[in-house]
Design a protein around this motif. Structure first.
Motif, PDB file in Angstrom:
ATOM      1  N   HIS A  69      -8.843  -8.305  -5.841  1.00  0.00           N
ATOM      2  CA  HIS A  69      -8.631  -7.985  -4.427  1.00  0.00           C
ATOM      3  C   HIS A  69      -9.132  -9.151  -3.580  1.00  0.00           C
ATOM      4  N   ILE A  92      -7.122   1.055  -3.653  1.00  0.00           N
ATOM      5  CA  ILE A  92      -7.240  -0.396  -3.500  1.00  0.00           C
ATOM      6  C   ILE A  92      -6.003  -1.039  -4.115  1.00  0.00           C
ATOM      7  N   VAL A 103      -6.236   8.018   3.645  1.00  0.00           N
ATOM      8  CA  VAL A 103      -5.545   7.488   2.461  1.00  0.00           C
ATOM      9  C   VAL A 103      -6.473   6.506   1.770  1.00  0.00           C
ATOM     10  N   ASP A 104      -6.481   6.514   0.464  1.00  0.00           N
ATOM     11  CA  ASP A 104      -7.368   5.576  -0.233  1.00  0.00           C
ATOM     12  C   ASP A 104      -6.784   5.143  -1.569  1.00  0.00           C
ATOM     13  N   PHE A 124       0.834  -1.203   0.000  1.00  0.00           N
ATOM     14  CA  PHE A 124       0.000   0.000   0.000  1.00  0.00           C
ATOM     15  C   PHE A 124       0.870   1.254   0.000  1.00  0.00           C
TER      16      PHE A 124
HETATM   17  C1  CS2 Z   1      -9.414  -2.898   2.913  1.00  0.00           C
HETATM   18  C2  CS2 Z   1      -8.471  -1.748   2.688  1.00  0.00           C
HETATM   19  O1  CS2 Z   1      -8.120  -4.685   3.685  1.00  0.00           O
HETATM   20  C3  CS2 Z   1      -8.891  -3.795   4.008  1.00  0.00           C
HETATM   21  O2  CS2 Z   1      -9.249  -3.596   5.153  1.00  0.00           O
HETATM   22  O3  CS2 Z   1     -10.673  -2.409   3.214  1.00  0.00           O
HETATM   23  O4  CS2 Z   1      -7.157  -2.175   2.588  1.00  0.00           O
HETATM   24  C4  CS2 Z   1      -8.869  -0.935   1.455  1.00  0.00           C
HETATM   25  O5  CS2 Z   1      -8.626  -1.654   0.278  1.00  0.00           O
HETATM   26  C5  CS2 Z   1      -8.102   0.358   1.416  1.00  0.00           C
HETATM   27  O6  CS2 Z   1      -8.336   1.044   2.611  1.00  0.00           O
HETATM   28  C6  CS2 Z   1      -8.522   1.181   0.224  1.00  0.00           C
HETATM   29  O7  CS2 Z   1      -8.013   2.447   0.356  1.00  0.00           O
END
Ligand code: CS2
Length: 527
Positions: A394, A259, A256-257, A57
């Protein structure tokens, strides 16, 4: 910025039998033109930022944006001066627990590829903003040297909720935690909080200004939480240090955002085909990216020139992100895992899941958000599109990782708000019930689910032997105070709602339960 590319094969060496070369500074010129390369000399980049927690990330978000910010500043400064040095915003990227990323990046001089996946297209960029890599257990003195450099002006962190060692009930550092206790005995601390406090101690001892410390974790009020963790940790050693941190160190909150799925063998193959070079540590990400940062004083890279926003209060952004995006993710992950899906996009393709997610976001999370002029309907629709994106694999198991530490800010906080306001929240209740069912590590077809969680043993014990009796199962889970606190276990109406939801999941599986929830036949409370 990054160019669009069509993938091609072939090695940089040109000899069919020679093994492909590894991505490194020496090979940058061999990279095809369609791939974005740093617009500065990475070897000339001097560090100004320390990052703790060098995972995918960080590399797809802050390190990527920092490269763009360096480029924005450098191209403005360098016009007319061919040999101008890039601004001193290189990142010392430190891993505290796992050596894999550092080992993979070291032979590549810290360079790696970001594969940004949009609908029908992939953009490849090589990132050169990591100016030094440190696996802390192997180089215990390296971070001391970093803090001793007055050019260090910013520290960023992605250490996840479990790295803060905070008691969820009080928000204070859990001083009895084994890792905290161990850090207190060591000359060179091993935890991120310990490392940070030790670094701040050195800055104070040398009379240097404190760096600004930016938490980039998905936690409510992440800056305040980090500040409290540091002050509490410092107070265990030296009250004056704790007071100095409280008075001198800025801890802006951030949202922060982006995916960023786990890197797969296919990502590595695609990077190799695209570059004609081996990259052992590419990262794959969606096109979307957002960074909202609370105002602070001091120097920083030109993050605002490449999309970051500075605001007086991150609260509204953080709440909608945590409650809609992360809460929605967790709900989809738990239900999708039970339904036998592997990825968020797979789960979103099941009948009823999009309607469920929309109802969860708009009927149950939106009413709990602080007042703002944000268009939450547009945000929710955009999230549905991001979750459905087929280019982003994901993994649900990744989203559900450490779920016990995520439940509070993503599902329980809004549940408490809704119950206080007398608003039923059946989608949220179903998500929590699905999380309980997932703890048995079997999906609806009896196949294994792989979950990691710091409370793994406690969850396993709660699930053991209660599967056949939903009411007992709910009691066993609600009794876990570290997750449900003191208030929720005594809430009989919640207990009944959860028991109904667990029974529904048992009888109809996650697919049927989601359909029932969307049809309005799963009741919450006394609605
Ligand atoms: C996801 C986050 O794994 C998780 O908890 O909800 O990693 C999500 O993908 C990110 O916060 C997106 O910015």
């Amino acid at each position: 910025m990054s160019a669009f590319l069509s993938c091609h094969s072939g090695g940089a060496s040109g000899a069919a039998s020679a093994p492909p070369l590894r991505l490194s500074r020496a090979q940058l010129d061999a990279v095809p033109r369609g791939v974005h390369r740093p617009r500065f000399d990475p070897a000339a980049l001097r560090p100004g930022i320390l990052h703790l927690g060098c995972g995918s990330f960080h590399r797809a978000h802050q390190a990527f944006l920092t490269q763009q910010a360096i480029e924005a500043e450098h191209s403005a400064a360098a016009s007319g001066q061919r040999h101008a040095r890039p601004p001193a915003w290189g990142i010392v990227a430190a891993s505290l627990m796992t050596p894999g990323t550092v080992q993979a990046l070291a032979p590549q001089d810290g360079l790696y590829t970001v594969l940004e996946r949009g609908p029908g297209e992939v953009r490849a960029s090589i990132v050169g903003s990591l100016s030094r890599l440190v696996f802390v257990p192997d180089e215990p003195l390296a971070l001391g040297q970093t803090f001793a450099d007055p050019a260090l002006r910013i520290v960023t962190l992605t250490i996840t909720a479990s790295g803060y060692f905070q008691d969820p009930l009080t928000g204070r550092l859990d001083a009895q935690h084994a890792s905290v206790q161990q850090d207190l005995r060591l000359a060179q601390p091993a935890t991120a909080i310990g490392v940070l406090v030790e670094g701040l101690r050195q800055r104070r001892a040398r009379g240097f200004p404190a760096p600004v410390v930016l938490s980039c974790d998905n936690l409510p009020s992440n800056g305040q939480r980090l500040r409290q963790a540091c002050i509490d940790f410092a107070a265990l050693r030296d009250d004056r240090l704790a007071a100095w941190i409280a008075g001198q160190v800025q801890f802006p909150s951030t949202m922060v955002d982006r995916i960023v799925p786990v890197t797969t063998a296919q990502d590595r193959e695609q990077a190799a085909r695209t570059l004609g070079l081996v990259d052992a540590a590419p990262v794959s990400a969606e096109l979307f990216s957002q960074w909202v940062i609370e105002h602070f004083e001091g120097e920083r890279p030109r993050w605002d020139a490449v999309g970051a926003q500075y605001v007086p209060d991150v609260g509204p952004w953080e709440s909608s992100k945590l409650r809609l995006l992360n809460g929605g993710h967790l709900a989809i992950a738990c239900l999708g895992l039970l339904a036998g899906c592997a990825t968020v996009a797979d789960a979103m393709a099941l009948p009823g899941f999009s309607a469920y997610a929309l109802r969860f976001m708009l009927d149950e999370q939106k009413p709990t958000l602080p007042p703002s002029d944000h268009d939450i309907h547009a945000y929710a629709r955009q999230l549905l599109a991001r979750w459905r994106s087929r280019g982003i694999a994901h993994q649900l198991e990744r989203v559900a990782r450490d779920a016990s530490t995520k439940l509070d800010s993503r599902l329980l906080a809004s549940l408490r708000d809704n119950r206080q306001a007398g608003r039923p929240a059946p989608c949220t209740v179903l998500a929590i019930a699905a999380w309980m069912r997932c703890a048995a590590c079997l999906n609806d077809a009896g196949e294994p689910i792989e979950l990691t969680d710091p409370l793994h043993e406690t969850l396993r014990r709660a699930a053991a032997g209660t599967q056949a009796n939903p009411a007992r199962m709910v009691d066993a889970f609600l009794g876990i105070k570290a997750v449900f606190g003191e208030d929720l276990p005594g809430n009989d109406s919640l207990r009944r709602s959860l028991t109904r939801a667990v029974s529904l999941l048992q009888q109809r599986g996650a697919r049927g339960a989601v359909m029932a929830c969307v049809a309005g036949t799963l009741l919450d409370g006394d609605e």
